[in-house]
Enzyme design. Structure first.
Site, PDB file in Angstrom:
ATOM      1  N   ASP A   1       0.880  -1.164   0.000  1.00  0.00           N
ATOM      2  CA  ASP A   1       0.000   0.000   0.000  1.00  0.00           C
ATOM      3  C   ASP A   1       0.920   1.217   0.000  1.00  0.00           C
ATOM      4  O   ASP A   1       2.128   1.090  -0.269  1.00  0.00           O
ATOM      5  CB  ASP A   1      -0.910  -0.041   1.237  1.00  0.00           C
ATOM      6  CG  ASP A   1      -1.970   1.043   1.223  1.00  0.00           C
ATOM      7  OD1 ASP A   1      -2.451   1.389   0.133  1.00  0.00           O
ATOM      8  OD2 ASP A   1      -2.317   1.553   2.297  1.00  0.00           O
TER       9      ASP A   1
ATOM     10  N   LYS B   1      -5.387   2.855   1.113  1.00  0.00           N
ATOM     11  CA  LYS B   1      -6.400   2.102   0.356  1.00  0.00           C
ATOM     12  C   LYS B   1      -5.963   1.870  -1.092  1.00  0.00           C
ATOM     13  O   LYS B   1      -6.775   1.860  -2.008  1.00  0.00           O
ATOM     14  CB  LYS B   1      -7.777   2.783   0.405  1.00  0.00           C
ATOM     15  CG  LYS B   1      -8.432   2.746   1.757  1.00  0.00           C
ATOM     16  CD  LYS B   1      -7.947   3.859   2.663  1.00  0.00           C
ATOM     17  CE  LYS B   1      -8.603   3.792   4.026  1.00  0.00           C
ATOM     18  NZ  LYS B   1      -8.178   4.861   4.923  1.00  0.00           N
ATOM     19  N   HIS B   2      -4.663   1.708  -1.273  1.00  0.00           N
ATOM     20  CA  HIS B   2      -4.109   1.375  -2.587  1.00  0.00           C
ATOM     21  C   HIS B   2      -3.540  -0.036  -2.466  1.00  0.00           C
ATOM     22  O   HIS B   2      -2.377  -0.226  -2.127  1.00  0.00           O
ATOM     23  CB  HIS B   2      -3.007   2.367  -2.985  1.00  0.00           C
ATOM     24  CG  HIS B   2      -3.446   3.794  -2.923  1.00  0.00           C
ATOM     25  ND1 HIS B   2      -2.582   4.839  -2.694  1.00  0.00           N
ATOM     26  CD2 HIS B   2      -4.670   4.349  -3.067  1.00  0.00           C
ATOM     27  CE1 HIS B   2      -3.256   5.975  -2.697  1.00  0.00           C
ATOM     28  NE2 HIS B   2      -4.524   5.702  -2.913  1.00  0.00           N
ATOM     29  N   ILE B   3      -4.363  -1.028  -2.746  1.00  0.00           N
ATOM     30  CA  ILE B   3      -4.008  -2.417  -2.449  1.00  0.00           C
ATOM     31  C   ILE B   3      -3.210  -2.996  -3.613  1.00  0.00           C
ATOM     32  O   ILE B   3      -3.707  -3.050  -4.736  1.00  0.00           O
ATOM     33  CB  ILE B   3      -5.278  -3.241  -2.188  1.00  0.00           C
ATOM     34  CG1 ILE B   3      -6.091  -2.594  -1.064  1.00  0.00           C
ATOM     35  CG2 ILE B   3      -4.919  -4.684  -1.843  1.00  0.00           C
ATOM     36  CD1 ILE B   3      -7.498  -3.132  -0.933  1.00  0.00           C
TER      37      ILE B   3
END
Lengths: 198, 544
Positions: B322, B476-478
């Site tokens: 992330d 929230k950048h998986i």
């Protein structure tokens, strides 16, 4: 600030957890909840028409009187133009949580009238510490935040008409409401001292 | 069990990756069936949810997007499914994403920073992490296509573009105006030697684009753009159906089925009545989100694939990444005024690059442009002020506070791992369990690099108070769970995001990214999606 609001702030996290758990157990959308509530209300009217009907005009008159007194109180506590529709919602919420609301309103209004108050600063310090003062703080809180408390399960009285947004309406967007036309929002900064009139 | 076989390609997930691929296939004459775990909900309902939410809850995306019982998505501490993700380790991989038709672009900010050539060669240049299996020039044309497909606005001045290298084509739209706070922030950091440049973003700037209206500064990109000026994949669903796509919502895929040749034969899904259905096809795309995709692969283990589908390398679910971020909330003497225009509109990217990356992570700094009333109103009221003093305090706190965010890159590490929990969800499917540690590479950056820069910026802003978030939050950048590589023994997918193990299975998206850099991942995911789409079309036409 008195203990009433302080308690709201203090146990905010615990309540959030409780609400989260409740939502996990019963995931019902707001729309479905409203539809369900409306259906229940219709059912209530159908079941209770004959005993409730004769009392309705008196109840309505009582509600109007409460709203009128609440708006009188609100206009003493807040130096701005206030929406009667929002006021009616706050009054309804207040009545549900404060059985002695009428007496507290009378007490606060009497203090203001005795001081011949024109703005809240003229009389607020004269309200004695205790339930009436806590209630006065709560009324101000409700108008400015649009909700009954900081908690996740707060009653919502308004979003876009919450007075917090009016204090910055010359610059800041009310989120989800458009500020201007396409790419037309460039503007120089404005000083703090130019409080919008509202 | 009903067997359905009404499309050549089955796409699992209706987020930006699935939608981009589906449209390319439809345009090539290939039939597409899309399976979406969550419901299909109108924009009006989501906006209504947001507006009706209590002020103290508006930052919780689950208020706008309550999860369906059969498709839970994580919602953060104040949401409705806070324990959906089973988290462990020194840091919390607490993500939010949305299992609705349209996916998580519903609530993305639209930020679309590209990687740089150096970002893709960390091992070669700095001796850390992994190199990508191809170079920037290979990805460049797909970036350009993605920018035109999503509708990205950005500056024409090369000095203000990222990365600073010649573009194949200009951005389709010009940048958006800055808020007063962004303008002042840009001036201040310039004096420190930093360039705060307009972010390239998926938002219609000054004109309609792709049948969507121009942005008119609703300042609500997160959690939802009320007018659809920001690209989200939901805006494309109707167009895909007009082109012939079939989209099934509320279809939770729980098993991927292989045949004797270890090719994918079918997928199985549960409906909200817990009835199972089987869908066969010739080729399968799983683009179900960076967590849900590896979860599904692990859930689908069979005799031929005892570690799970596509997992001969044992890398499925590992390398979870992330952009660990720290926020500096500053109080200033002079008013800055956030909350005019989009919620993220600019950033300092050059701090993400440098030889220091052999020692610690780079960081990207942004000035958050959210309207700050909801962040300060309760605190102002708590002071017990009334009348003019209360008005002035709310106005001061709204204008004179700001969030500066430092978002870090992170290295892939096999121990940052998603596995299947023994806890189950409403359908009885295992919840994802994620162990996570941002690692010394990130912690060292915060200590010697990013926070010192952040404090320097805060001081230059005239901060009278600086509060720094005590822990790394997730962006929230998986990324990373189905990592790409040339070697089938230590990666999951090849350079087309095709599974090394199953030639008719594609796993495009953030999971394939071999490095994170510091900028938001979606535009790279979109570029990878278009590259996969080309490969799929070629394969379906018999060229592979």
């Amino acid at each position: 600030m008195g203990g009433f609001l302080q308690a709201h702030f203090d146990d905010e996290n615990a309540t959030r957890r409780q609400l989260s758990e409740a939502k996990m157990k019963l995931p019902v959308s707001r729309r479905r909840l409203l539809i369900g509530s409306a259906a229940m209300a219709v059912g209530y009217v159908a079941l209770s028409t004959s005993p409730a009907f004769p009392a309705a005009p008196a109840a309505a008159a009582s509600g109007e009187a409460l709203n009128a007194k609440f708006m009188r109180l609100s206009n003493l506590l807040i130096n701005h133009r206030l929406s009667p529709a929002v006021g009616a919602r706050i009054a309804e919420g207040a009545a549900a949580d404060h059985k002695d609301m009428a007496a507290m309103m009378d007490q606060i209004i009497a203090i203001a009238e005795q001081k011949q108050a024109r703005v809240v600063e003229d009389f607020f310090e004269d309200i004695p510490a205790g339930p009436a003062k806590e209630f006065a703080h709560w009324v101000i809180f409700a108008w400015y935040s649009g909700v009954s408390s900081p908690k996740p399960d707060a009653k919502v009285f308004t979003f876009e008409e919450a007075l917090t947004f009016q204090t910055t309406s010359d610059v800041v967007t009310i989120p989800s409401y458009g500020l201007s036309g396409p790419n037309l929002w460039s503007q120089a900064t404005v000083p703090l001292s130019q409080m919008p009139r509202f | 069990m009903v067997t359905k076989n009404n499309a050549e390609v089955v796409v699992i997930g209706t987020g930006v990756v699935g939608v981009l691929i589906a449209e390319q296939l439809l345009d090539a004459g290939i039939s597409v069936l899309m399976l979406e775990a969550g419901p299909r909900v109108s924009r009006a309902e989501i906006v209504e949810n947001f507006r009706n939410a209590p002020l103290g809850l508006k930052g919780d995306t689950s208020v706008s997007y309550p999860p369906a019982p059969w498709a839970p998505h994580p919602t953060g501490p104040t949401g409705g499914a806070h324990d959906y993700l089973q988290l462990s380790g020194p840091d919390s991989y607490a993500q939010t994403y949305i299992r609705y038709a349209g996916g998580s672009t519903w609530h993305w900010a639209g930020t679309s920073w590209r990687l740089t050539p150096e970002d893709m060669r960390l091992k070669s240049l700095y001796g850390v992490g992994r190199d990508w299996a191809f170079d920037y020039d290979t990805l460049d044309p797909f970036y350009t296509r993605a920018e035109y497909k999503l509708g990205i606005c950005g500056p024409s001045n090369p000095e203000q573009q990222w990365p600073r290298r010649a573009r194949l084509k200009p951005y389709p739209m010009p940048p958006l105006p800055f808020s007063p706070g962004e303008t002042r922030f840009t001036q201040i950091v310039k004096e420190l030697g930093y360039n705060n440049i307009p972010v390239s973003q998926a938002r219609n700037s000054g004109m309609p684009y792709d049948d969507r209206p121009a942005c008119c500064a609703n300042n609500n990109c997160v959690p939802v753009c009320p007018v659809g000026a920001k690209y989200d994949a939901a805006t494309a669903l109707g167009r895909l159906e007009a082109k012939g796509a079939k989209i099934l919502a509320d279809a939770v895929v729980y098993k991927v089925e292989t045949n004797g040749q270890n090719r994918i034969e079918a997928v199985h899904y549960l409906d909200p009545n817990k009835q199972s259905h089987r869908v066969a096809g010739k080729l399968f795309v799983i683009a179900a989100n960076g967590l849900e995709t590896p979860k599904l692969l692990l859930m689908s283990k069979d005799d031929r694939n005892p570690n799970g589908i596509a997992n001969r390398s044992d890398q499925v679910g590992r390398n979870m990444m992330d952009h660990p971020q720290l926020t500096l909330t500053v109080t200033t003497k002079e008013p800055f005024w956030s909350g005019v225009g989009p919620v993220v509109n600019s950033g300092i990217m050059e701090t993400s690059q440098g030889a220091f990356r052999s020692e610690h992570a780079g960081a990207y700094f942004r000035y958050n442009n959210f309207a700050r009333n909801r962040f300060v109103t309760f605190a102002a009221l708590k002071k017990g002020l009334v009348g003019k003093a209360l008005d002035e305090e709310i106005r001061r706190m709204t204008a004179c506070t700001a969030d500066i965010v430092a978002a870090h890159e992170i290295l892939p590490h096999p121990d940052n791992r998603l596995t299947l929990s023994d806890k189950t969800d409403w359908l009885g499917l295992p919840k994802p369990s994620i162990h996570y540690d941002v690692g010394d590479y990130v912690r060292r950056s915060a200590e010697v690099y990013s926070l010192p820069i952040g404090k320097k910026i805060a001081a230059a802003m005239g901060a009278t108070d600086v509060k720094i978030s005590p822990k790394f939050a997730q962006s929230k950048h998986i990324m990373g769970g189905t990592i790409m590589g040339a070697d089938a023994m230590n990666s999951v997918v090849d350079t087309d995001c095709r599974s090394h193990d199953h030639d008719n299975l594609f796993l495009p998206g953030g999971g394939a990214m071999a490095s994170t850099a510091c900028g938001n991942s979606t535009i790279t995911m979109a570029a990878l999606a278009l590259r996969s789409a080309d490969a799929i079309v070629s394969q379906m036409k018999g060229a592979h």
